[in-house]
Enzyme design. Structure first.
Site, PDB file in Angstrom:
ATOM      1  N   ASP B  92       0.865  -1.178   0.000  1.00 36.43           N
ATOM      2  CA  ASP B  92       0.000   0.000   0.000  1.00 36.43           C
ATOM      3  C   ASP B  92       0.904   1.231   0.000  1.00 36.43           C
ATOM      4  OD1 ASP B  92       1.015   0.178   2.530  1.00 36.43           O
ATOM      5  OD2 ASP B  92      -0.874  -0.078   3.564  1.00 36.43           O
ATOM      6  N   SER B  93       0.317   2.410  -0.023  1.00 37.14           N
ATOM      7  CA  SER B  93       1.113   3.630  -0.184  1.00 37.14           C
ATOM      8  C   SER B  93       1.613   4.191   1.132  1.00 37.14           C
ATOM      9  CB  SER B  93       0.256   4.694  -0.852  1.00 37.14           C
ATOM     10  OG  SER B  93      -0.762   5.122   0.063  1.00 37.14           O
ATOM     11  N   GLY B  94       1.119   3.644   2.231  1.00 34.32           N
ATOM     12  CA  GLY B  94       1.453   4.200   3.542  1.00 34.32           C
ATOM     13  C   GLY B  94       0.446   5.236   3.992  1.00 34.32           C
ATOM     14  N   GLY B  95      -0.334   5.742   3.056  1.00 34.33           N
ATOM     15  CA  GLY B  95      -1.284   6.813   3.377  1.00 34.33           C
ATOM     16  C   GLY B  95      -2.283   6.400   4.442  1.00 34.33           C
ATOM     17  N   PHE B  96      -2.898   5.253   4.249  1.00 30.84           N
ATOM     18  CA  PHE B  96      -3.944   4.818   5.170  1.00 30.84           C
ATOM     19  C   PHE B  96      -3.433   4.735   6.608  1.00 30.84           C
ATOM     20  CE2 PHE B  96      -6.557   1.642   7.337  1.00 30.84           C
ATOM     21  CZ  PHE B  96      -7.812   2.176   7.140  1.00 30.84           C
ATOM     22  N   GLN B 201     -11.010   7.667  -5.357  1.00 30.44           N
ATOM     23  CA  GLN B 201     -11.640   8.102  -4.110  1.00 30.44           C
ATOM     24  C   GLN B 201     -12.905   8.896  -4.475  1.00 30.44           C
ATOM     25  OE1 GLN B 201     -10.976   7.265  -1.000  1.00 30.44           O
ATOM     26  NE2 GLN B 201      -8.890   6.398  -1.112  1.00 30.44           N
ATOM     27  N   GLY B 228     -11.273   3.898  -0.052  1.00 30.35           N
ATOM     28  CA  GLY B 228     -12.255   4.646   0.735  1.00 30.35           C
ATOM     29  C   GLY B 228     -13.565   3.915   0.955  1.00 30.35           C
ATOM     30  N   ASP B 278      -8.161  -7.297  -0.631  1.00 29.62           N
ATOM     31  CA  ASP B 278      -7.347  -7.615   0.541  1.00 29.62           C
ATOM     32  C   ASP B 278      -8.148  -7.203   1.750  1.00 29.62           C
ATOM     33  OD1 ASP B 278      -6.790  -4.574   0.216  1.00 29.62           O
ATOM     34  OD2 ASP B 278      -5.998  -5.072   2.194  1.00 29.62           O
ATOM     35  N   CYS B 316     -14.431 -28.331   5.639  1.00 35.60           N
ATOM     36  CA  CYS B 316     -13.145 -27.740   5.256  1.00 35.60           C
ATOM     37  C   CYS B 316     -12.067 -28.807   5.369  1.00 35.60           C
ATOM     38  CB  CYS B 316     -12.836 -26.569   6.189  1.00 35.60           C
ATOM     39  SG  CYS B 316     -11.229 -25.802   5.937  1.00 35.60           S
ATOM     40  N   CYS B 318      -8.743 -28.041   5.350  1.00 35.90           N
ATOM     41  CA  CYS B 318      -7.457 -27.386   5.629  1.00 35.90           C
ATOM     42  C   CYS B 318      -6.712 -28.183   6.700  1.00 35.90           C
ATOM     43  CB  CYS B 318      -7.652 -25.929   6.065  1.00 35.90           C
ATOM     44  SG  CYS B 318      -8.063 -25.685   7.804  1.00 35.90           S
ATOM     45  N   CYS B 321      -8.464 -28.090  10.124  1.00 34.58           N
ATOM     46  CA  CYS B 321      -9.702 -28.860  10.238  1.00 34.58           C
ATOM     47  C   CYS B 321      -9.455 -30.365  10.125  1.00 34.58           C
ATOM     48  CB  CYS B 321     -10.704 -28.397   9.180  1.00 34.58           C
ATOM     49  SG  CYS B 321     -11.351 -26.741   9.560  1.00 34.58           S
ATOM     50  N   HIS B 347      -6.747 -21.511   9.434  1.00 35.60           N
ATOM     51  CA  HIS B 347      -8.087 -21.896   8.980  1.00 35.60           C
ATOM     52  C   HIS B 347      -8.788 -20.752   8.251  1.00 35.60           C
ATOM     53  CE1 HIS B 347     -12.099 -23.246   8.473  1.00 35.60           C
ATOM     54  NE2 HIS B 347     -12.503 -22.135   9.056  1.00 35.60           N
TER      55      HIS B 347
END
Lengths: 369, 369
Positions: B92-96, B201, B228, B278, B316, B318, B321, B347
């Site tokens: 990410d850009s670091g902004g958040f 945005q 956003g 994500d 599941c 996995c 499980c 899981h």
């Protein structure tokens, strides 16, 4: 049948290469047993322990009794099933933790009254109760309820402590023999049963240790442990006590030194004839960022590792050393990331288990003149 | 060449099955990207992430800039090498994080001045600096420096925030294009380069979103994100904004919705034509004992699971499980054991990645009339 010990080869120094047949696993000895206090070797999944070659792990009776409770574990088929560990397990008696972790202890001949370190609730442990709990947990090996004599202890204190431990050993064995058929997996392993080990105490007094060993052998346990070591005494005293006691113990039964040690110690004791050892050191040190390597100890948080792109141990081929750098492990620790404990512990266990693998290989070879 | 998107099949609803060719990995889309904030998907080793089928993971620029520092990571060959992750990455850009984690922010047209949440030290982030940091980290995909407009934001506030984000997008792109050859792995992947995504945005205002998308497309980014969202607005508003913006974006470039969502949301958005998503939800919820399953959500700490010997999710397969019970996972959480976060996270990630695998399979099939 409880356990069976097949001696494969014994060297002059006393070290022996053997197979210890337990209900859930034939354990190649000498063996190091990782400690899985509350039903988990902290931060390491069970499949990883298997990949690392762990053959037998410990569970702590005191912790599991308090949480989730031994009756719950019994109802779920025992500790192996509860934590999904198909190989061998050993439980301690709970005594050590009652004495070191709990509050407001009151010791009588009958047993120990204490308050839980979790919620302050009141509990009473007797040798009989420790056996009931350990039978419910159902480890392959259970331990007699003992008092781990502190260091230093004067002679009067060591004698009194030993008197208690020996009386409790007798009661542990009697109760165990009367109830061992109640182990939750009895039906799954027809004809196989848990084993019970007696614990040699006696402080740092040779004659008390001798007296302790003789009394226990007369009771005829399935195996014998040397307890009350690595409790603060100098290392040469630990060595002296082990060297003293080992030859007293029967050759056809497993010998277990509790709570040791550093990498060079476990190697040394194994060559002297100790078959089993356990210690929180590799796992606890890992969580504090101390790594054991073929080149010595690394304090991984050290700034000098900030951009060190070498593996933790250049002579180790564990999954951590094959994939990650010292710089990354340092970063994980600096950042307080959960993966830090996992990766550090995997490496330290690989290192400890690797030492024992090498010792086993060397004990198989014909001795040089 | 930056990325290339091969569209394999598109359904009427807009959902598309594609391959996103990135320098380190060809990613099968739609894809869910686990978040690896500080260079680790919390509590999960990299080989486990690989077994789970994670194709691309996120790194957070703000965290990595502060610790261990982007220049250190550049010197060590970039983030892939530093954390030993051979597949794709996105930063990410670091902004958040600057806006959500740091203290004493001062925003000007030039950039954002802030104090580190770690040690209070003072820092200044500009679009150019974010690009320099992201080029040093060297993820396959970098993000333009933006301001994530909060919810609710009135029209004047959303307009002003968008003005800033669009000006920063231009400066991000110009600086990125001028410096993208400096990526640490340039020599290892001859002819391949990082990609830069612009971020749409505009708050919850359709016309601002449209204006944002059009301006970004004019700049010609390698891909487009919708930012956003999932910032507190009602879910039908999230859906409305995604439905509004998606058709505006070019079909031949990847579309990424940031920070979503619950299992049913990621499935729904993927069917509408979102290629990448994500979210910290599966990993963060896992650490708090919330498991996503085919039968709904489980609060694993609940007393009713104390002796529940079923797997977390009966549908599941996995590694968690297959091996562990609800009772054991509950115990690990009750006991505060590190393994709790690891197993719960494995899981939840398996569940999220499994959803996207099913969505991909369904997008490949011919549509029914």
């Amino acid at each position: 049948m409880a356990l069976a010990l097949d001696l494969l080869h014994t060297i002059d120094a006393g070290g022996r290469r053997a197979q210890l047949h337990l209900p859930h696993q034939t354990v190649e000895t000498p063996v190091f047993m990782p400690v899985g206090t509350a039903g988990t070797v902290k931060a390491v999944p069970q499949d990883t322990l298997e990949s690392l070659g762990a053959q037998i792990i410990l569970g702590n009776t005191y912790h599991l009794y308090l949480r989730p409770g031994h009756e719950a574990i019994r109802r779920m088929g025992g500790l192996h099933k509860f934590i999904s560990w198909p190989r061998a397990m050993l439980t301690d008696s709970g005594g050590f933790q009652v004495f070191s972790l709990s509050e407001l202890r009151k010791v009588t001949d009958e047993g120990v009254k204490f308050r839980s370190h979790l919620d302050g609730s009141s509990h009473f442990f007797t040798p009989e109760h420790s056996m009931d709990v350990q039978i419910a947990l159902g480890a392959d090996i259970a331990m007699a309820f003992d008092e781990c004599t502190e260091y230093p202890a004067d002679r009067a204190r060591a004698e009194e402590s030993l008197r208690l431990t020996m009386a409790w050993a007798r009661r542990s064995l009697d109760h165990f023999r009367a109830h061992q058929h109640e182990v939750p997996w009895a039906a799954d392993f027809a004809g196989r049963s848990q084993s019970l080990f007696g614990i040699v105490q006696g402080g740092m007094y040779r004659d008390l240790r001798k007296q302790s060993a003789e009394q226990l052998m007369e009771m005829d346990f399935d195996g014998y442990a040397i307890g009350g070591l690595s409790v603060g005494e100098p290392r040469d005293l630990t060595l002296e006590m082990i060297a003293e006691v080992l030859p007293m113990l029967p050759k056809d039964k497993p010998r277990y030194v509790m709570g040791v040690g550093y990498p060079d110690e476990i190697e040394q004791y194994a060559r002297m004839g100790v078959d089993m050892m356990d210690c929180v050191l590799p796992t606890r040190a890992a969580r504090h960022g101390l790594l054991f390597t073929s080149e010595g100890r690394l304090t991984i948080k050290n700034k000098k590792f900030a951009e060190d792109q070498g593996p933790p141990d250049p002579n180790c081929d564990c999954m951590v050393c094959r994939r990650y750098t010292r710089a990354y492990l340092r970063h994980l620790m600096q950042a307080g990331e959960a993966l830090s404990a996992t990766l550090n512990t995997i490496h330290n266990l690989a290192y400890y288990l690797g030492i024992m693998q090498k010792v086993r290989a060397s004990l198989e070879k014909p001795q040089q003149a």
